[in-house]
Design a protein around this motif. Sequence first.
Motif, short mmCIF file in Angstrom:
data_model
loop_
_atom_site.label_atom_id
_atom_site.label_comp_id
_atom_site.label_asym_id
_atom_site.label_seq_id
_atom_site.Cartn_x
_atom_site.Cartn_y
_atom_site.Cartn_z
N THR A 96 11.81 -61.18 -51.85
CA THR A 96 12.53 -62.43 -51.79
C THR A 96 12.37 -63.05 -50.44
OG1 THR A 96 14.54 -61.42 -51.02
CG2 THR A 96 14.26 -61.52 -53.39
N GLY A 105 24.71 -52.79 -53.03
CA GLY A 105 23.78 -53.76 -53.59
C GLY A 105 23.25 -54.77 -52.61
N SER A 162 20.55 -56.53 -50.82
CA SER A 162 19.12 -56.64 -51.11
C SER A 162 18.30 -56.42 -49.85
CB SER A 162 18.81 -58.02 -51.69
OG SER A 162 18.98 -59.03 -50.70
N ASN A 212 18.12 -51.67 -53.04
CA ASN A 212 19.41 -52.33 -52.89
C ASN A 212 20.31 -51.39 -52.09
OD1 ASN A 212 18.86 -54.72 -54.30
ND2 ASN A 212 19.22 -53.72 -56.26
N THR A 226 14.01 -67.47 -54.21
CA THR A 226 15.13 -67.97 -55.02
C THR A 226 15.23 -69.47 -54.84
OG1 THR A 226 16.33 -65.89 -54.82
CG2 THR A 226 17.62 -67.85 -55.36
N ILE A 274 17.72 -65.50 -65.20
CA ILE A 274 17.53 -64.93 -63.87
C ILE A 274 17.42 -66.06 -62.87
CG2 ILE A 274 15.00 -64.83 -63.94
CD1 ILE A 274 15.41 -61.94 -62.71
N LYS A 331 17.71 -65.23 -59.22
CA LYS A 331 17.52 -64.67 -57.88
C LYS A 331 16.24 -63.86 -57.84
CE LYS A 331 22.34 -64.47 -56.35
NZ LYS A 331 23.42 -63.59 -55.79
N ASP A 348 15.52 -61.44 -55.83
CA ASP A 348 15.82 -60.02 -55.69
C ASP A 348 16.03 -59.37 -57.06
OD1 ASP A 348 15.69 -59.78 -52.91
OD2 ASP A 348 17.71 -60.57 -52.68
N LYS A 349 16.71 -60.06 -57.92
CA LYS A 349 16.97 -59.52 -59.26
C LYS A 349 15.68 -59.37 -60.04
CE LYS A 349 19.25 -58.23 -62.91
NZ LYS A 349 19.83 -56.87 -63.01
N GLN A 383 13.83 -56.36 -58.78
CA GLN A 383 14.42 -55.12 -59.26
C GLN A 383 14.06 -54.88 -60.72
OE1 GLN A 383 15.93 -53.14 -57.13
NE2 GLN A 383 16.22 -51.53 -58.67
N THR A 384 14.02 -55.94 -61.51
CA THR A 384 13.63 -55.81 -62.92
C THR A 384 12.20 -55.32 -63.04
OG1 THR A 384 15.16 -57.59 -63.55
CG2 THR A 384 13.41 -57.05 -65.10
#
Length: 417
Positions: A19, A231, A233, A245, A316, A371, A373, A375-376, A379-380
């Motif tokens: 990110t 959490g 990031s 995280n 993001t 979604i 972000k 960062d998310k 992670q996915t």
Amino acid sequence: MKTSKHNFQDRLKSNIGSTANNHVNGRNRKKPMTYLGLALVVAGTAITVTGMHPLQAPQAALAVTQNPPDNLATARSSNFITEVVDRVGPAVVRIDSTHTVKHPTSDIFNDPFFREFFGSEVPSPPSKEIVQGVGSGFILNSNGEVLTNAHVVNGADTVTVTLKDGRSFKGQVMGADPVTDVAVVKIKSNNLPTIPLGNSEQLKPGEWAIAIGNPLGLDNTVTEGIISATGRSSSQVGVPSERVNFIQTDAAINPGNSGGPLLNSQGQAIGINTAIIQNAQGLGFAIPINTAKHIANQLIAKGKVEHAYLGVQMVTLTPELKQQINNNPNAPLSVDESQGVLVVKVVPESPAAKGGIRAGDVIVKVNNESINKADKLQQTVEETSIGSNLQLEIRRNGQTLNLGIKPGALPNTQQEG
């Protein structure tokens, strides 16, 4: 590590798949991060330590109560921190490592041309230096597998593991993963003390946190605090090249604590202490033990870890960022959407490129889940099996497209993906 920059291009830069969601007006500027390993440079056979100050004697002696009150003695006997340290402290180890740094520029000064014109005045820098590092670790099982940080042992020529009882062993690095900063070292021994592992997924801010390690070479140092947050990031912490995280704690940790355990009040390891923010107090970070355990199992079994990889640089997207991009005449793209994950760059021949993703695309859903972000999304991707199908819904030039991408294995030369 660098602070975030002011110009537009640098604000969009991030490591592959990381990110880059720093506010472009600089209000969220990251402070430099410091890993908690302690390094000394050895020139020849002499070791010089700079920046160290001798301890000063106190100005006045403290009064000593020879017979403490009964209630104080009772409080001491029921101190849960003392009980934790007594129970699991022997499983915390000191890790000393050395590696050789070569200086190719030294060959230039030995060139006959320089010698002919400058003679003995030509400097003769050493061709190599021995760098010594000091970190921490803790024993996973009684047969000698030790968990620590990758940056404590990465590239090490020698590794020495010293137990609290004074025993010292030669360590073998079973594997190190710079993407998560987790490593496993093996020592030849058995019936060793161990630390039980907790569940970092169940952590809540405000819970007790105990750190044990070797800060600044002061072995077996114990500090306590609380879990300040979970959490965090990698971009928030200031290490966008990692896929973690982090747990945030205010337990005092310092250089040399790297690889040591962060414990809960039951004496279970809930994290690996790894980094601090320079010039800040009460801001320490640890790798969650669930992440560390998952990586350690792969390092023990295969000596390496394969991470899923798309091959994009992303950020993001916010309404403010959209406005700044569209108002910048030098921006390489324009944006129609106000939220989602903006693809800044696609690596040629990467899974993303082969799957049809382009720079300027805005990813709004992954596997039918919204979604917004980066960062998310990262992670996915990390949790996706290599070669499996990842369904992305994207917005491109006002149109909605659905693309199926099969993540590949993260190349060794990359730190993100």
